[in-house]
Design an enzyme around this catalytic site. Structure first.
Site, short mmCIF file in Angstrom:
data_model
loop_
_atom_site.label_atom_id
_atom_site.label_comp_id
_atom_site.label_asym_id
_atom_site.label_seq_id
_atom_site.Cartn_x
_atom_site.Cartn_y
_atom_site.Cartn_z
N CYS B 85 -6.77 -34.10 76.28
CA CYS B 85 -7.33 -35.44 76.34
C CYS B 85 -6.40 -36.39 77.11
O CYS B 85 -6.26 -36.23 78.31
CB CYS B 85 -7.63 -35.94 74.92
SG CYS B 85 -8.80 -37.29 74.87
N HIS B 201 -10.58 -31.29 72.10
CA HIS B 201 -9.43 -31.23 71.20
C HIS B 201 -9.38 -29.94 70.39
O HIS B 201 -9.91 -29.89 69.27
CB HIS B 201 -9.50 -32.40 70.22
CG HIS B 201 -9.19 -33.72 70.81
ND1 HIS B 201 -7.91 -34.23 70.89
CD2 HIS B 201 -9.99 -34.65 71.38
CE1 HIS B 201 -7.93 -35.41 71.47
NE2 HIS B 201 -9.18 -35.71 71.79
N GLU B 203 -6.89 -28.83 68.80
CA GLU B 203 -6.04 -29.04 67.61
C GLU B 203 -6.83 -29.65 66.45
O GLU B 203 -6.37 -29.67 65.33
CB GLU B 203 -4.82 -29.91 67.98
CG GLU B 203 -5.03 -31.41 67.99
CD GLU B 203 -5.81 -31.93 69.19
OE1 GLU B 203 -6.35 -31.10 69.96
OE2 GLU B 203 -5.90 -33.16 69.34
#
Lengths: 81, 230
Positions: B85, B201, B203
């Protein structure tokens, strides 16, 4: 001290959604607008002896940080200072 | 693996990245952007967020942080870097990856689950992926990948487009494009194949409790790829 105004704009041909929204809003208000592009203006106070030197420094700042050469054009003009 | 998570003022997915990597059993160090030197590491993660408040352009000021010089040297020497990002934006601004990430075409901040198609599963990051399709969260206002047409074509030919936005069936179309990115591009890799930037994302998708585990798949793939490099 010299004042230099830097104008930064997305390059021609790159979609500017903000400009499109502004243009649409103006059309809705009845204005005869066919397009708008939104950019940035940065007013710099530069320590320089001559106008030429101030402009050159501003252009260097644009190339290094203020503008992204991949997508943006810039233009520098001397201000009132 | 030992990961470094870079922290800029305004990073806000640094803790998410730390948690995800820790949860997956890795060692993780936070690395403050003001440091001159990267610690010994196997992979650097540049996390999402709004480094320097996104002032001027996302990633434009972070690029000049003291740490970046050491990070660029590390990347040029073949070190693994994953920019997520805002981290992707930092990588394009730094010139480690080509192109730019512009304001979303729809002017919206898009925060949603998004399907992705893996276009290149021969990279060190993606070679171990079981599935071609991944479902990961996106959360960004400036994710519209842009590269002039010719350069984009070249990137394509070199297999450097790693992820594209798609629908659940894997169709890459304007309807499955959340931000107007050229060619639905969601993630690209550098020529050397060691620096990956992506808007989604991973994560945020390592635990079923949080809605999905496809991110864990990507990190597992990265670990396998990294083991293959050693």
């Amino acid at each position: 001290m010299k004042e230099v105004r830097v104008y930064i704009q997305l390059k021609q041909g790159i979609l500017d959604p903000q400009g499109k929204a502004v243009s649409g809003a103006l059309q809705q208000l009845g204005f005869p607008v066919n397009g708008a592009r939104v950019g940035k203006e940065i007013v710099l106070e530069i320590e320089a002896d001559t106008d030429q030197q101030a402009l050159e420094l501003a252009e260097e700042m644009c190339r290094k940080l203020l503008a992204n050469p991949v997508v943006e054009d810039f233009r520098c003009t001397l201000g009132e200072g | 693996m030992r990961f470094s998570v870079v922290v800029f003022p305004g990073s806000n997915c640094d803790a998410d990245a730390w948690h995800a990597l820790d949860y997956l059993g890795h060692e993780v160090d936070y690395v403050w952007h003001g440091q001159q030197k990267l610690p010994a590491t196997d992979c650097v993660v540049i996390p999402g967020g709004f480094s320097y408040g996104d002032y001027l352009r996302p990633g434009s000021i972070a690029r000049f942080s003291p740490l970046m010089e050491s990070l660029v040297d590390y990347a040029n020497a073949g070190g693994l870097v994953l920019g997520i990002c805002n981290g992707f934006q930092v990588l394009t601004e730094t010139g480690l990856l080509p192109g730019a990430l512009l304001q979303n075409q729809n002017l919206q901040f898009r925060c949603q689950w998004q399907w992705l198609k893996t276009e290149n599963n021969a990279t060190v990051f993606t070679a171990g992926l079981n599935n071609h399709l991944l479902r990961l969260p996106i959360a960004h206002g400036d994710g519209r990948f842009y590269l002039p047409t010719e350069e984009l074509r070249q990137l394509e030919q070199e297999g450097r487009i790693v992820f594209r936005y798609c629908d659940e069936q894997g169709n890459v179309s304007p309807d499955s494009n959340p931000n107007g990115a050229e060619g639905n591009v969601a993630g690209i890799i550098n020529k050397q194949g060691n620096v990956l930037g992506m808007m989604p994302h991973p994560e945020r998708a390592v635990e079923a409790l949080l809605g999905g585990t496809d991110g864990a798949q990507l990190f597992a793939s990265l670990q396998r790829g990294w083991e293959g490099l050693r």
